[in-house]
Design a protein around this motif. Structure first.
Motif, PDB file in Angstrom:
ATOM      1  N   TYR A  19       0.823  -1.220   0.000  1.00 19.07           N
ATOM      2  CA  TYR A  19       0.000   0.000   0.000  1.00 19.07           C
ATOM      3  C   TYR A  19       0.850   1.259   0.000  1.00 19.07           C
ATOM      4  O   TYR A  19       0.562   2.205  -0.715  1.00 19.07           O
ATOM      5  CB  TYR A  19      -0.965  -0.002   1.181  1.00 19.07           C
ATOM      6  CG  TYR A  19      -2.215  -0.801   0.904  1.00 19.07           C
ATOM      7  CD1 TYR A  19      -3.255  -0.240   0.193  1.00 19.07           C
ATOM      8  CD2 TYR A  19      -2.339  -2.116   1.334  1.00 19.07           C
ATOM      9  CE1 TYR A  19      -4.404  -0.957  -0.086  1.00 19.07           C
ATOM     10  CE2 TYR A  19      -3.477  -2.848   1.062  1.00 19.07           C
ATOM     11  CZ  TYR A  19      -4.514  -2.260   0.348  1.00 19.07           C
ATOM     12  OH  TYR A  19      -5.640  -2.975   0.066  1.00 19.07           O
ATOM     13  N   LEU A  55       5.397   0.301   4.028  1.00 16.56           N
ATOM     14  CA  LEU A  55       4.668  -0.866   4.556  1.00 16.56           C
ATOM     15  C   LEU A  55       5.181  -2.158   3.920  1.00 16.56           C
ATOM     16  O   LEU A  55       5.802  -2.132   2.871  1.00 16.56           O
ATOM     17  CB  LEU A  55       3.171  -0.718   4.281  1.00 16.56           C
ATOM     18  CG  LEU A  55       2.459   0.439   4.987  1.00 16.56           C
ATOM     19  CD1 LEU A  55       1.001   0.494   4.584  1.00 16.56           C
ATOM     20  CD2 LEU A  55       2.570   0.307   6.503  1.00 16.56           C
ATOM     21  N   VAL A  95       1.791  -6.832   0.769  1.00 18.14           N
ATOM     22  CA  VAL A  95       0.597  -7.621   1.072  1.00 18.14           C
ATOM     23  C   VAL A  95       0.582  -8.837   0.144  1.00 18.14           C
ATOM     24  O   VAL A  95       0.196  -9.932   0.538  1.00 18.14           O
ATOM     25  CB  VAL A  95      -0.673  -6.762   0.877  1.00 18.14           C
ATOM     26  CG1 VAL A  95      -1.928  -7.572   1.169  1.00 18.14           C
ATOM     27  CG2 VAL A  95      -0.630  -5.529   1.763  1.00 18.14           C
ATOM     28  N   PRO A 138      -7.335 -15.926   6.273  1.00 16.89           N
ATOM     29  CA  PRO A 138      -7.754 -15.168   7.456  1.00 16.89           C
ATOM     30  C   PRO A 138      -7.885 -13.684   7.149  1.00 16.89           C
ATOM     31  O   PRO A 138      -7.419 -13.220   6.101  1.00 16.89           O
ATOM     32  CB  PRO A 138      -6.620 -15.419   8.450  1.00 16.89           C
ATOM     33  CG  PRO A 138      -5.448 -15.759   7.616  1.00 16.89           C
ATOM     34  CD  PRO A 138      -5.972 -16.450   6.400  1.00 16.89           C
ATOM     35  N   SER A 139      -8.509 -12.987   8.039  1.00 17.72           N
ATOM     36  CA  SER A 139      -8.674 -11.547   7.881  1.00 17.72           C
ATOM     37  C   SER A 139      -7.302 -10.885   7.760  1.00 17.72           C
ATOM     38  O   SER A 139      -6.395 -11.178   8.539  1.00 17.72           O
ATOM     39  CB  SER A 139      -9.419 -10.988   9.091  1.00 17.72           C
ATOM     40  OG  SER A 139      -9.558  -9.612   8.940  1.00 17.72           O
ATOM     41  N   GLY A 140      -7.152 -10.048   6.756  1.00 18.48           N
ATOM     42  CA  GLY A 140      -5.878  -9.356   6.564  1.00 18.48           C
ATOM     43  C   GLY A 140      -4.932 -10.120   5.657  1.00 18.48           C
ATOM     44  O   GLY A 140      -3.794  -9.704   5.451  1.00 18.48           O
ATOM     45  N   ALA A 141      -5.400 -11.239   5.104  1.00 23.95           N
ATOM     46  CA  ALA A 141      -4.527 -12.031   4.230  1.00 23.95           C
ATOM     47  C   ALA A 141      -4.304 -11.326   2.894  1.00 23.95           C
ATOM     48  O   ALA A 141      -3.288 -11.551   2.239  1.00 23.95           O
ATOM     49  CB  ALA A 141      -5.130 -13.406   4.005  1.00 23.95           C
ATOM     50  N   GLY A 142      -5.262 -10.508   2.493  1.00 25.73           N
ATOM     51  CA  GLY A 142      -5.091  -9.757   1.252  1.00 25.73           C
ATOM     52  C   GLY A 142      -6.114 -10.090   0.192  1.00 25.73           C
ATOM     53  O   GLY A 142      -5.890  -9.824  -0.988  1.00 25.73           O
ATOM     54  N   LYS A 143      -7.249 -10.656   0.595  1.00 22.40           N
ATOM     55  CA  LYS A 143      -8.280 -11.046  -0.388  1.00 22.40           C
ATOM     56  C   LYS A 143      -8.862  -9.807  -1.068  1.00 22.40           C
ATOM     57  O   LYS A 143      -8.908  -9.720  -2.296  1.00 22.40           O
ATOM     58  CB  LYS A 143      -9.391 -11.842   0.314  1.00 22.40           C
ATOM     59  CG  LYS A 143      -8.882 -13.085   1.030  1.00 22.40           C
ATOM     60  CD  LYS A 143      -9.986 -13.812   1.774  1.00 22.40           C
ATOM     61  CE  LYS A 143     -10.560 -13.052   2.956  1.00 22.40           C
ATOM     62  NZ  LYS A 143      -9.667 -12.925   4.108  1.00 22.40           N
ATOM     63  N   THR A 144      -9.289  -8.836  -0.237  1.00 25.10           N
ATOM     64  CA  THR A 144      -9.868  -7.614  -0.795  1.00 25.10           C
ATOM     65  C   THR A 144      -8.835  -6.871  -1.635  1.00 25.10           C
ATOM     66  O   THR A 144      -9.136  -6.349  -2.711  1.00 25.10           O
ATOM     67  CB  THR A 144     -10.385  -6.721   0.346  1.00 25.10           C
ATOM     68  OG1 THR A 144     -11.292  -7.483   1.127  1.00 25.10           O
ATOM     69  CG2 THR A 144     -11.089  -5.495  -0.193  1.00 25.10           C
ATOM     70  N   THR A 145      -7.601  -6.864  -1.135  1.00 24.51           N
ATOM     71  CA  THR A 145      -6.525  -6.174  -1.850  1.00 24.51           C
ATOM     72  C   THR A 145      -6.348  -6.750  -3.246  1.00 24.51           C
ATOM     73  O   THR A 145      -6.260  -6.025  -4.240  1.00 24.51           O
ATOM     74  CB  THR A 145      -5.209  -6.309  -1.059  1.00 24.51           C
ATOM     75  OG1 THR A 145      -5.439  -5.882   0.274  1.00 24.51           O
ATOM     76  CG2 THR A 145      -4.104  -5.499  -1.671  1.00 24.51           C
ATOM     77  N   TYR A 194      -5.944   0.266  -7.133  1.00 25.61           N
ATOM     78  CA  TYR A 194      -4.537   0.505  -6.828  1.00 25.61           C
ATOM     79  C   TYR A 194      -3.709  -0.038  -7.974  1.00 25.61           C
ATOM     80  O   TYR A 194      -4.154  -0.957  -8.662  1.00 25.61           O
ATOM     81  CB  TYR A 194      -4.126  -0.208  -5.533  1.00 25.61           C
ATOM     82  CG  TYR A 194      -4.890   0.231  -4.327  1.00 25.61           C
ATOM     83  CD1 TYR A 194      -4.530   1.390  -3.636  1.00 25.61           C
ATOM     84  CD2 TYR A 194      -5.990  -0.490  -3.869  1.00 25.61           C
ATOM     85  CE1 TYR A 194      -5.239   1.801  -2.531  1.00 25.61           C
ATOM     86  CE2 TYR A 194      -6.708  -0.080  -2.766  1.00 25.61           C
ATOM     87  CZ  TYR A 194      -6.326   1.069  -2.094  1.00 25.61           C
ATOM     88  OH  TYR A 194      -7.029   1.481  -1.002  1.00 25.61           O
TER      89      TYR A 194
END
Ligand SMILES: Nc1ncnc2c1ncn2[C@@H]1O[C@H](COP(=O)(O)OP(=O)(O)OP(=O)(O)O)[C@@H](O)[C@H]1O
Ligand SMILES: [Mg+2]
Length: 240
Positions: free
Chosen positions: A173, A177, A180, A199-206, A215
């Protein structure tokens, strides 16, 4: 001295505006996700985040008051010193009979006339700087260029088949950082369904937000029907 302190005030007030912007962003973020926050009983974490931003704002506010206090008090001291200096030198000259008492009093009156408008101007400087910094900040935001822009020779896709390919994609990002996504290659045929599990924060949405080019990838490329998304007209890409 006025110029110097105005610069100092300007800097302090600009920082204020940035900090209150951070506080507002934080509040908006927390309120937008309030259901999620409550479902996970994360209120104390959100309060802590708010407090952190709020303290930063408080610190910047303190600096403004310090600058103001220094400004007004230095100025008032100098004004008092002018009068005292005139009285001392005037008295010495009266004793030496170089000067009349009437002249000295006239001189003192003139000094008051001279100082009053300057004083009034100085009292206005906080308000003035408040306005100037607000305007500067407004212009800063209005002039902000979006990071993702259309290429001048971007192609408009008439039809999309729907083949999505990630080629050696890495993404972070911000420069400071961690990545991801690192070196990810994935090919999805038209009509094929793919489930991203993690898991949450793994980067699926990203990963998904790289397809409509919300992005830009840090490394590698994302292709739709064999065309790099960076070469596709943004509107046409997102519409399809
Ligand atoms: N706008 C952003 N700026 C900086 N970091 C971000 C941003 N959005 C997400 N991240 C970080 O990127 C990583 C991946 O986040 P992402 O939202 O893609 O995860 P996710 O797999 O979709 O999680 P979830 O299951 O909770 O939706 C996380 O470490 C997150 O903190
Ligand atoms: Mg997600």
């Amino acid at each position: 001295m006025t110029v110097y302190f105005n610069k100092m005030l300007n800097k302090a007030l600009r920082r204020n505006k940035e900090r209150i912007g951070d506080v507002n962003a934080q509040i908006e973020d927390s309120l937008a996700g309030i259901r999620t926050v409550k479902s996970f009983a994360n209120e104390s974490f959100e309060i802590e985040k708010f407090n952190r931003e709020n303290i930063r704002f408080l610190e910047s506010r303190k600096n403004t008051y310090k600058a103001e206090a220094l400004f007004y008090n230095s100025f008032e001291s100098i004004i008092q010193l002018i009068t005292i200096t005139v009285i001392i030198f005037g008295s010495v000259n009266i004793v030496n009979t170089d000067l009349d008492l009437a002249d000295l009093i006239t001189f003192l009156l003139y000094i008051n006339f001279m100082i009053e408008p300057i004083q009034r101007l100085n009292h206005m400087s906080t308000q003035l700087q408040e306005g100037i910094t607000g305007f500067q900040r407004f212009m800063e935001i209005m002039n902000m260029k979006p990071a993702i822009e259309n290429k001048p020779d971007a192609v408009i896709l008439p039809e999309i088949r729907g083949e999505i390919e990630f080629r050696q994609v890495s993404f972070r990002y911000e420069d400071h950082l961690d990545k991801v996504i690192q070196n990810l290659s994935l090919r999805i045929e038209p009509g094929e369904y793919v489930a991203l599990v993690g898991p949450s924060g793994a980067g699926k949405t990203t990963l998904c937000s790289l397809i409509p080019r919300l992005y830009d990838v840090t490394d590698g490329e994302v292709l739709i029907d064999g065309i790099d998304v960076r070469n596709i007209d943004l509107q046409s890409l997102r519409q399809k």
